[in-house]
Scaffold this motif. Structure first.
Motif, PDB file in Angstrom:
ATOM      1  N   UNK A  90      68.117  -1.466 -17.002  1.00 52.22           N
ATOM      2  CA  UNK A  90      67.470  -3.062 -16.969  1.00 52.22           C
ATOM      3  C   UNK A  90      68.391  -3.988 -17.557  1.00 52.22           C
ATOM      4  N   UNK A  91      69.055  -3.935 -18.509  1.00 56.61           N
ATOM      5  CA  UNK A  91      69.854  -4.656 -18.836  1.00 56.61           C
ATOM      6  C   UNK A  91      71.203  -4.794 -17.903  1.00 56.61           C
ATOM      7  N   UNK A  92      71.705  -3.903 -17.373  1.00 56.96           N
ATOM      8  CA  UNK A  92      72.803  -3.900 -16.319  1.00 56.96           C
ATOM      9  C   UNK A  92      72.408  -4.614 -15.339  1.00 56.96           C
ATOM     10  N   UNK A  93      71.432  -4.465 -14.747  1.00 54.16           N
ATOM     11  CA  UNK A  93      70.459  -5.095 -13.654  1.00 54.16           C
ATOM     12  C   UNK A  93      70.477  -6.601 -14.004  1.00 54.16           C
ATOM     13  N   UNK A  94      69.980  -7.072 -15.064  1.00 57.66           N
ATOM     14  CA  UNK A  94      69.907  -8.522 -15.440  1.00 57.66           C
ATOM     15  C   UNK A  94      71.378  -9.088 -15.720  1.00 57.66           C
ATOM     16  N   UNK A  95      72.454  -8.357 -16.343  1.00 57.76           N
ATOM     17  CA  UNK A  95      73.672  -8.751 -16.389  1.00 57.76           C
ATOM     18  C   UNK A  95      74.131  -9.156 -15.072  1.00 57.76           C
ATOM     19  N   UNK A  96      73.967  -8.273 -14.065  1.00 61.07           N
ATOM     20  CA  UNK A  96      74.555  -8.283 -12.843  1.00 61.07           C
ATOM     21  C   UNK A  96      74.034  -9.615 -12.011  1.00 61.07           C
ATOM     22  N   UNK A  97      72.721  -9.629 -12.308  1.00 58.52           N
ATOM     23  CA  UNK A  97      72.196 -10.812 -11.573  1.00 58.52           C
ATOM     24  C   UNK A  97      72.469 -12.187 -12.414  1.00 58.52           C
ATOM     25  N   UNK A  98      72.839 -12.053 -13.727  1.00 58.15           N
ATOM     26  CA  UNK A  98      73.119 -13.308 -14.163  1.00 58.15           C
ATOM     27  C   UNK A  98      74.573 -13.838 -13.895  1.00 58.15           C
ATOM     28  N   UNK A  99      75.395 -12.803 -13.652  1.00 58.51           N
ATOM     29  CA  UNK A  99      76.805 -12.926 -13.238  1.00 58.51           C
ATOM     30  C   UNK A  99      76.692 -13.616 -11.939  1.00 58.51           C
ATOM     31  N   UNK A 100      76.086 -13.326 -10.957  1.00 61.16           N
ATOM     32  CA  UNK A 100      75.848 -13.986  -9.676  1.00 61.16           C
ATOM     33  C   UNK A 100      75.219 -15.276  -9.676  1.00 61.16           C
ATOM     34  N   UNK A 101      74.271 -15.452 -10.548  1.00 59.39           N
ATOM     35  CA  UNK A 101      73.594 -16.610 -10.852  1.00 59.39           C
ATOM     36  C   UNK A 101      74.309 -17.680 -11.364  1.00 59.39           C
ATOM     37  N   UNK A 102      75.345 -17.512 -12.301  1.00 63.48           N
ATOM     38  CA  UNK A 102      76.321 -18.014 -12.995  1.00 63.48           C
ATOM     39  C   UNK A 102      77.102 -19.077 -11.851  1.00 63.48           C
ATOM     40  N   UNK A 103      77.430 -18.300 -10.595  1.00 65.69           N
ATOM     41  CA  UNK A 103      78.236 -18.921  -9.772  1.00 65.69           C
ATOM     42  C   UNK A 103      77.417 -19.836  -8.782  1.00 65.69           C
ATOM     43  N   UNK A 104      75.973 -20.028  -9.027  1.00 66.45           N
ATOM     44  CA  UNK A 104      75.321 -20.764  -8.333  1.00 66.45           C
ATOM     45  C   UNK A 104      74.676 -22.043  -9.199  1.00 66.45           C
ATOM     46  N   UNK A 105      75.182 -22.399 -10.263  1.00 61.60           N
ATOM     47  CA  UNK A 105      74.895 -23.460 -11.008  1.00 61.60           C
ATOM     48  C   UNK A 105      75.180 -24.871 -10.316  1.00 61.60           C
ATOM     49  N   UNK A 106      74.259 -25.808 -10.507  1.00 63.93           N
ATOM     50  CA  UNK A 106      74.337 -27.020  -9.815  1.00 63.93           C
ATOM     51  C   UNK A 106      75.325 -27.790 -10.255  1.00 63.93           C
ATOM     52  N   UNK A 107      76.133 -27.773 -11.284  1.00 58.88           N
ATOM     53  CA  UNK A 107      77.413 -28.275 -11.892  1.00 58.88           C
ATOM     54  C   UNK A 107      78.152 -27.431 -12.549  1.00 58.88           C
ATOM     55  N   UNK A 146      73.553 -17.600 -19.810  1.00 65.85           N
ATOM     56  CA  UNK A 146      73.497 -18.202 -18.364  1.00 65.85           C
ATOM     57  C   UNK A 146      71.984 -18.501 -18.272  1.00 65.85           C
ATOM     58  N   UNK A 147      70.976 -17.942 -18.855  1.00 69.24           N
ATOM     59  CA  UNK A 147      69.665 -18.454 -18.621  1.00 69.24           C
ATOM     60  C   UNK A 147      69.327 -19.945 -19.215  1.00 69.24           C
ATOM     61  N   UNK A 148      70.202 -20.122 -20.365  1.00 68.90           N
ATOM     62  CA  UNK A 148      70.412 -21.502 -20.903  1.00 68.90           C
ATOM     63  C   UNK A 148      70.754 -22.252 -20.100  1.00 68.90           C
ATOM     64  N   UNK A 149      71.873 -22.176 -19.670  1.00 66.65           N
ATOM     65  CA  UNK A 149      72.733 -22.885 -18.726  1.00 66.65           C
ATOM     66  C   UNK A 149      72.014 -23.366 -17.461  1.00 66.65           C
TER      67      UNK A 149
END
Length: 137
Positions: A50-67, A127-130
């Motif tokens: 679960x941690x690995x899945x969440x980590x990979x999702x966070x690594x993808x999500x950080x590339x989609x930040x608005x700024x 990543x969640x905080x950002x």
């Protein structure tokens, strides 16, 4: 021809009974311990996956930040990502004129001896905080 008598004395029977009983109890206790360990292992594996899945999702999500985040946040993300994927810093510090490389190396080396699992959890939280402060595209 001499016939040898191999009769077993009472103390020998008690000793064999004790050994037999000890083995039975040991095997039973081992099977219980094994089941508990297997359950704990499976639980840790599920949590780890679960941690690995969440980590990979966070690594993808950080590339989609608005700024783009602040430099300190980027360095923190870099350090946590490297610590999560590689572990302790295993390279030499960059040269005197490589300011960006030195900053990244210092940030990563600052996470030295942090467990990879802990680094993944902190990366996910960062990543969640950002995402909460900056938002996604």
């Amino acid at each position: 021809m001499t016939c040898l008598n191999f009769s077993i004395g009472v103390p020998d029977i008690e000793r064999k009974f004790f050994i037999f009983t000890f083995r039975v109890i040991s095997n039973f206790a081992t099977s219980i311990d094994t089941r508990v360990e297997r359950h704990d292992f499976n639980k840790r594996m599920r949590h780890g996956m679960d941690t690995i899945r969440r980590f990979n999702n966070a690594a993808i999500a950080v590339k989609e930040l608005a700024a783009q985040p602040e430099d300190e946040d980027l360095l923190e993300l870099y350090a946590l990502y490297k610590q999560s994927t590689v572990g302790d810093c295993n390279t030499e510090r960059p040269g005197m004129l490589d300011f960006k490389g030195k900053a990244k190396w210092d940030a990563w080396n600052g996470k030295k001896s942090m467990e990879q699992e802990t680094a993944k959890e902190e990366y996910i939280a960062k990543v969640e905080a950002l995402i909460a402060s900056i938002g996604k595209k």
